[in-house]
Enzyme design. Structure first.
Site, PDB file in Angstrom:
ATOM      1  N   ASP A  89       0.846  -1.187   0.000  1.00 42.36           N
ATOM      2  CA  ASP A  89       0.000   0.000   0.000  1.00 42.36           C
ATOM      3  C   ASP A  89       0.885   1.243   0.000  1.00 42.36           C
ATOM      4  O   ASP A  89       2.090   1.169   0.257  1.00 42.36           O
ATOM      5  CB  ASP A  89      -0.910  -0.014   1.239  1.00 42.36           C
ATOM      6  CG  ASP A  89      -2.176   0.810   1.057  1.00 42.36           C
ATOM      7  OD1 ASP A  89      -2.254   1.594   0.084  1.00 42.36           O
ATOM      8  OD2 ASP A  89      -3.082   0.679   1.901  1.00 42.36           O
ATOM      9  N   GLY A  90       0.292   2.368  -0.294  1.00 40.00           N
ATOM     10  CA  GLY A  90       1.001   3.634  -0.247  1.00 40.00           C
ATOM     11  C   GLY A  90       0.856   4.273   1.122  1.00 40.00           C
ATOM     12  O   GLY A  90       0.309   3.694   2.063  1.00 40.00           O
ATOM     13  N   GLY A 103      -4.894   7.527   4.561  1.00 40.90           N
ATOM     14  CA  GLY A 103      -6.306   7.878   4.508  1.00 40.90           C
ATOM     15  C   GLY A 103      -6.622   9.062   3.642  1.00 40.90           C
ATOM     16  O   GLY A 103      -7.765   9.523   3.606  1.00 40.90           O
ATOM     17  N   GLU A 111      -7.967  -0.257   4.796  1.00 45.86           N
ATOM     18  CA  GLU A 111      -6.521  -0.383   4.673  1.00 45.86           C
ATOM     19  C   GLU A 111      -5.894  -0.892   5.961  1.00 45.86           C
ATOM     20  O   GLU A 111      -5.006  -1.751   5.946  1.00 45.86           O
ATOM     21  CB  GLU A 111      -5.909   0.967   4.284  1.00 45.86           C
ATOM     22  CG  GLU A 111      -6.195   1.369   2.843  1.00 45.86           C
ATOM     23  CD  GLU A 111      -5.726   2.774   2.521  1.00 45.86           C
ATOM     24  OE1 GLU A 111      -5.467   3.031   1.339  1.00 45.86           O
ATOM     25  OE2 GLU A 111      -5.618   3.612   3.447  1.00 45.86           O
TER      26      GLU A 111
END
Length: 262
Positions: A89-90, A103, A111
Site C-alpha cells: 500500500d502507499g 487515509g 486499509e
C-alpha cells in the site's frame, strides 16, 4: 513514453515495480488504495497476464477492486482469505520508525484492517512522503455520520491535551456534500502540523465516541520502498535494520500505462 511521465510518477512507478518482486506464486495479497498503489496493481496485473503469476488479491476499496479485476487479478474478500501473506500500500507520510499517516484517499479503515491481517506490510512511496515528524499531512479520522458534529467537538477537545501544533478540524467534502467512505462513514481531517506522540494520539482518538478509526498506522509497516524520479529505489526493512539501494531501468509499455486512473 518515458518522457511523458513526471518525475513524481516515475518515482511512484519504480517503487511499485520493486514491490511486486516480493510477491510469489500462490500468495494472498492485500491491494492498497491510492495513486501509488494503482501502479502496483497494474504491475501485478502485468505479471499475471504475461508470466502466469497466480495470486489472490484482497482490495482495500471498491476502486482498487475494480482496477484489480480490470487487469486480471483474482479478487477475493478478506473473509475468504482469512489471512494474507503481504499487503502492499502507499502512504501519505512516513517517519524514520516507519509509522504512517494514511487515509488521504478515504480508505483508511479497510486499509488498516487488511494491513493488520497480513504477515508483512510493505509501503511504497515517492521520496517526498518521508518526514522527520508526522503531521504536516492532515490526519484523517473516520467517524459515523450520526452526531458527527458532536464527535468533531470531542476530538477537538481531546487535542488540547495532545502534543500537536494545530487543532483545526474539518469535515472532508466532495463538492457541496460530505465525503462518504465505502463503509458509509465521514472523514474528519485533523490539521495538526506536527504530532509529537503519534502512538498516544492514535490510542486516544479511538476512545472518542463516534470515531471508527484513525489514519495513524503505528508498528504496522515492516518495509518501505522509496522511489526517486531518476529511477533509484531504496528498500528499508525495519525488522532487519537493513537498507538496500538500487536502480530500476524500465520501458513503459502501452498495456501498463494506458487509461491508468489515479
Amino acid at each position: 513514453m518515458t518522457g511523458e511521465l513526471s518525475p513524481i510518477d516515475k518515482a511512484k512507478f519504480v517503487a511499485a515495480k520493486r514491490a511486486v518482486d516480493f510477491v510469489e506464486d500462490g500468495m494472498r495479497v492485500g491491494l492498497g488504495t491510492g495513486s501509488t498503489a494503482a501502479w502496483m496493481v497494474r504491475c501485478l496485473g502485468e505479471l499475471v497476464r504475461d508470466e502466469g503469476l497466480k495470486i489472490k488479491g484482497v482490495p482495500t476499496s471498491t476502486r482498487t477492486a475494480a482496477l484489480a479485476r480490470d487487469v486480471g487479478i483474482e479478487v477475493i474478500s478478506l473473509d475468504e482469505a482469512r489471512w494474507l501473506d503481504v499487503t502492499i500500500d502507499g502512504a501519505d507520510e512516513f517517519d524514520g520508525d516507519l509509522n504512517l499517516i494514511k487515509g488521504g484517499g478515504g480508505a483508511l479503515l479497510q486499509e488498516k484492517i487488511v494491513a493488520t491481517a497480513s504477515d508483512q506490510m510493505i509501503v511504497i512511496a515517492d521520496v517526498g512522503k518521508e518526514v522527520e515528524t508526522l503531521g504536516a499531512f492532515p490526519l484523517p479520522v473516520e467517524v459515523i455520520p450520526f452526531g458527527w458534529q458532536t464527535t468533531k467537538a470531542l476530538v477537538e477537545e481531546m487535542l488540547i491535551s495532545m502534543d500537536v501544533l494545530g487543532r483545526n478540524t474539518t469535515l472532508r467534502m466532495i463538492g457541496d456534500h460530505p465525503f462518504v467512505t465505502d463503509e458509509g462513514n465521514h472523514i474528519l481531517d485533523l490539521h495538526l502540523s506536527r504530532i509529537g506522540n503519534p502512538r498516544q494520539v492514535a490510542m486516544v482518538l479511538n476512545q472518542v465516541p463516534g470515531v471508527v478509526e484513525n489514519g495513524l498506522f503505528i508498528d504496522i509497516c515492516d518495509t518501505v520502498i522509496i522511489g526517486y524520479g531518476d529511477g533509484r529505489v531504496q528498500v528499508r526493512d525495519i525488522n532487519d535494520g537493513t537498507v538496500e539501494n538500487g536502480r530500476l531501468d524500465f520501458a513503459e509499455s502501452d498495456n501498463l500505462f494506458t487509461d491508468l486512473t489515479e
